[in-house]
Design a protein around this motif. Structure first.
Motif, short mmCIF file in Angstrom:
data_model
loop_
_atom_site.label_atom_id
_atom_site.label_comp_id
_atom_site.label_asym_id
_atom_site.label_seq_id
_atom_site.Cartn_x
_atom_site.Cartn_y
_atom_site.Cartn_z
N LEU A 142 0.83 -1.20 0.00
CA LEU A 142 0.00 0.00 0.00
C LEU A 142 0.87 1.25 0.00
CD1 LEU A 142 -2.63 -0.96 2.74
CD2 LEU A 142 -2.92 -1.08 0.26
N THR A 143 0.37 2.27 -0.66
CA THR A 143 1.04 3.56 -0.63
C THR A 143 0.42 4.39 0.49
OG1 THR A 143 1.43 3.51 -3.01
CG2 THR A 143 1.58 5.65 -1.92
N ALA A 144 1.22 4.67 1.49
CA ALA A 144 0.70 5.38 2.66
C ALA A 144 1.36 6.75 2.79
CB ALA A 144 0.96 4.56 3.92
N ARG A 145 0.59 7.72 3.26
CA ARG A 145 1.10 9.08 3.49
C ARG A 145 0.86 9.47 4.94
NH1 ARG A 145 -2.12 12.56 1.49
NH2 ARG A 145 -3.83 11.12 0.96
N PRO A 146 1.83 10.12 5.57
CA PRO A 146 1.57 10.65 6.91
C PRO A 146 0.41 11.64 6.86
CG PRO A 146 3.92 10.72 6.40
CD PRO A 146 3.20 10.38 5.12
N GLY A 147 -0.28 11.75 7.98
CA GLY A 147 -1.42 12.66 8.04
C GLY A 147 -1.76 13.00 9.47
N PRO A 148 -2.82 13.78 9.68
CA PRO A 148 -3.13 14.27 11.02
C PRO A 148 -3.88 13.26 11.88
CG PRO A 148 -4.69 15.15 9.44
CD PRO A 148 -3.68 14.38 8.64
N LEU A 149 -3.53 13.26 13.17
CA LEU A 149 -4.35 12.64 14.20
C LEU A 149 -5.24 13.75 14.75
CD1 LEU A 149 -1.81 10.48 16.24
CD2 LEU A 149 -3.67 9.61 14.84
N VAL A 150 -6.54 13.62 14.55
CA VAL A 150 -7.48 14.67 14.92
C VAL A 150 -8.23 14.26 16.18
CG1 VAL A 150 -9.44 16.07 14.17
CG2 VAL A 150 -7.72 15.33 12.50
N ASP A 151 -8.23 15.15 17.18
CA ASP A 151 -8.95 14.87 18.42
C ASP A 151 -10.44 15.08 18.21
OD1 ASP A 151 -8.54 14.40 21.47
OD2 ASP A 151 -10.01 16.01 21.32
N LEU A 152 -11.23 14.07 18.55
CA LEU A 152 -12.67 14.12 18.34
C LEU A 152 -13.33 15.25 19.13
CD1 LEU A 152 -15.31 12.70 17.28
CD2 LEU A 152 -15.27 11.40 19.41
N GLU A 153 -12.88 15.47 20.36
CA GLU A 153 -13.56 16.43 21.24
C GLU A 153 -13.25 17.88 20.90
OE1 GLU A 153 -14.30 14.31 25.41
OE2 GLU A 153 -12.16 14.51 24.96
N THR A 154 -12.03 18.15 20.43
CA THR A 154 -11.65 19.54 20.16
C THR A 154 -11.56 19.87 18.67
OG1 THR A 154 -9.26 19.06 20.12
CG2 THR A 154 -10.29 19.51 22.28
N GLY A 155 -11.44 18.85 17.83
CA GLY A 155 -11.26 19.09 16.41
C GLY A 155 -9.85 19.51 16.05
N GLN A 156 -8.94 19.51 17.03
CA GLN A 156 -7.58 19.95 16.79
C GLN A 156 -6.68 18.78 16.39
OE1 GLN A 156 -6.37 21.87 20.42
NE2 GLN A 156 -7.47 23.77 19.95
N VAL A 157 -5.65 19.11 15.63
CA VAL A 157 -4.63 18.13 15.28
C VAL A 157 -3.68 17.98 16.47
CG1 VAL A 157 -2.71 17.58 13.73
CG2 VAL A 157 -4.78 18.65 12.82
N ILE A 158 -3.57 16.75 16.99
CA ILE A 158 -2.75 16.54 18.19
C ILE A 158 -1.58 15.60 17.92
CG2 ILE A 158 -4.64 16.99 19.79
CD1 ILE A 158 -4.93 13.96 20.15
N GLY A 159 -1.39 15.20 16.68
CA GLY A 159 -0.29 14.31 16.34
C GLY A 159 -0.30 13.98 14.86
N GLU A 160 0.59 13.08 14.49
CA GLU A 160 0.69 12.67 13.08
C GLU A 160 0.71 11.15 13.01
OE1 GLU A 160 3.29 14.56 9.70
OE2 GLU A 160 4.47 12.93 10.60
N HIS A 161 -0.05 10.62 12.06
CA HIS A 161 -0.01 9.18 11.83
C HIS A 161 0.90 8.86 10.66
CE1 HIS A 161 -2.47 9.36 8.18
NE2 HIS A 161 -3.35 10.13 8.82
N HIS A 162 1.18 7.57 10.47
CA HIS A 162 2.13 7.14 9.44
C HIS A 162 1.44 6.61 8.19
CE1 HIS A 162 5.21 7.65 12.46
NE2 HIS A 162 4.59 6.80 13.27
N GLY A 163 0.14 6.75 8.13
CA GLY A 163 -0.64 6.22 7.03
C GLY A 163 -1.93 5.67 7.60
N ALA A 164 -3.05 6.25 7.20
CA ALA A 164 -4.33 5.91 7.82
C ALA A 164 -4.65 4.43 7.70
CB ALA A 164 -5.45 6.74 7.19
N GLN A 165 -4.15 3.77 6.65
CA GLN A 165 -4.47 2.36 6.42
C GLN A 165 -3.91 1.44 7.50
OE1 GLN A 165 -2.76 4.39 4.35
NE2 GLN A 165 -3.29 4.04 2.21
N PHE A 166 -2.94 1.92 8.27
CA PHE A 166 -2.29 1.07 9.26
C PHE A 166 -2.97 1.10 10.63
CE2 PHE A 166 1.69 2.30 6.72
CZ PHE A 166 1.47 1.28 5.81
#
Length: 366
Positions: A208-232
């Motif tokens: 799979l081709t994976a791209r880093p992206g945002p970890l979004v907090d459900l309660e605040t809507g803010q980006v609180i981290g980065e993931h290594h590919g949503a598929q993982f």
């Protein structure tokens, strides 16, 4: 006089080995067969122990000891198309697929049953811990029960299925293997996905081709981290989020591969009171579904009472009596009445999460 001719799906493990020996002892005309899944261009260890070339050697040895013919059937192309490719596509879509369900539904009790008929067999037998009574499939040993993986079985195939060890416990099966003198008596169980060696993430990363992206907090809507590919990532996941510096206890709530976002939140955000399922298969007529039934949303969780509503297009809406943790797209929703398997479907999306409804307005959570 023979009770009938039966094709035993032999994996090289103790359960299917004992199944073959028992059926021969009970007066059936037994034919042993193993489905070859591993490709030519891979090393011998490319598949788990239950589906490897070494397992085929063990299965043939068992067949010789039991005194039955043995066939190695070529299912490489079919396994690739029906099992491995949908598995990869499921992760690409942000789901968490269970390939064992597809293998039982589309290969063992579909293609293999057709092959059995071509070989003049009346039945297909496996080493599943399942009990068949007439046209009904019932739970076997609660610690080993495998009805959860058989909800997709074609209803018309059930009279042609045999489960010789379904009513037993594992120690009994191993004791029988010793009595029959089978080399698989002490063979350890396979716990992993048969075609994935090592880490699942490594397997997926190669395909799979994976791209880093945002970890979004459900309660605040803010980006609180980065993931290594949503598929993982998978619903309910806590480890591997890289949030230890924030002191937040967060779990994966949703995986949205379309926006490349992973939505995280507190544990209660992973509790859902319902779901919608797709590709529903019923082992009873639609009008025979009882009002009081139980729903199981993961293999190792207890079923809970629920109500169901049949929708168009092979879909079903399910309401659960109590919220369940990590109702995960791609996994199986399985219906029971007591110990009887009624059918099931693949989870398309979880429903009825009050915390998500309050906090997630406007979030692209899919």
């Amino acid at each position: 006089m023979s009770k009938g001719r039966v094709l035993v799906a032999m994996s090289g493990g103790v359960d299917s080995s004992v199944s073959a020996a028992l059926l021969k002892e009970q007066g059936y005309e037994v034919v042993g067969a193993m489905m070859r899944f591993w490709p030519d261009d891979k090393k011998d260890d490319c598949f788990e122990t239950c589906c490897s070339p070494d397992a085929a050697y063990e299965a043939r040895r068992v067949a010789d000891i039991v005194g039955v013919p043995f066939y190695l059937l070529d299912y490489r192309e079919e396994f690739q198309q029906k099992i491995i490719e949908p598995f990869i596509a499921g992760y690409q879509a942000g789901e968490t697929p269970n390939p064992c369900v597809n293998c039982n539904t589309r290969v063992k009790f579909d293609s293999l049953l057709k092959k059995a008929r071509m070989l003049g067999c009346d039945y297909v037998a496996t080493g599943h811990y399942v009990i068949r009574e007439g046209n009904a499939l019932l739970r076997g040993d609660p610690r080993k029960d495998q009805t959860y993986f058989l909800w997709g079985t074609p209803k018309e195939a059930i009279p042609h299925m045999l489960f010789p060890v379904g009513h037993m416990e594992k120690p009994q099966v191993r004791a029988l293997a010793e009595r029959f003198g089978l080399p698989t008596a002490k063979k350890p169980e396979s716990q992993n996905i048969c075609f994935v060696q090592g880490d699942l993430k490594d397997f997926l990363a190669d395909r799979l081709t994976a791209r880093p992206g945002p970890l979004v907090d459900l309660e605040t809507g803010q980006v609180i981290g980065e993931h290594h590919g949503a598929q993982f990532y998978t619903v309910g996941q806590k480890k591997g989020l890289g949030l230890f510096k924030t002191h937040l206890e967060r779990y994966v709530v949703r995986v949205n591969t379309a926006t490349n976002e992973v939505i995280v939140g507190p544990r209660e955000a992973c509790l859902w009171g319902g779901l919608e399922a797709r590709e529903v298969n019923l082992l009873v007529g639609p009008g025979e579904l009882p009002e009081a039934l139980e729903v199981q949303v993961r293999y190792r969780t207890k079923p809970v009472p629920g109500t169901v509503e049949l929708l168009e297009g092979g879909r079903m809406r399910v309401r659960l009596s109590e919220p369940q943790f990590a109702v995960t797209p791609g996994q199986s929703m399985v219906l029971y009445q007591g110990n009887r398997l009624l059918g099931g479907g693949f989870i398309a999306r979880p429903l009825h999460n009050q915390l998500e409804s309050r906090a997630g307005a406007g979030l692209a959570v899919g």
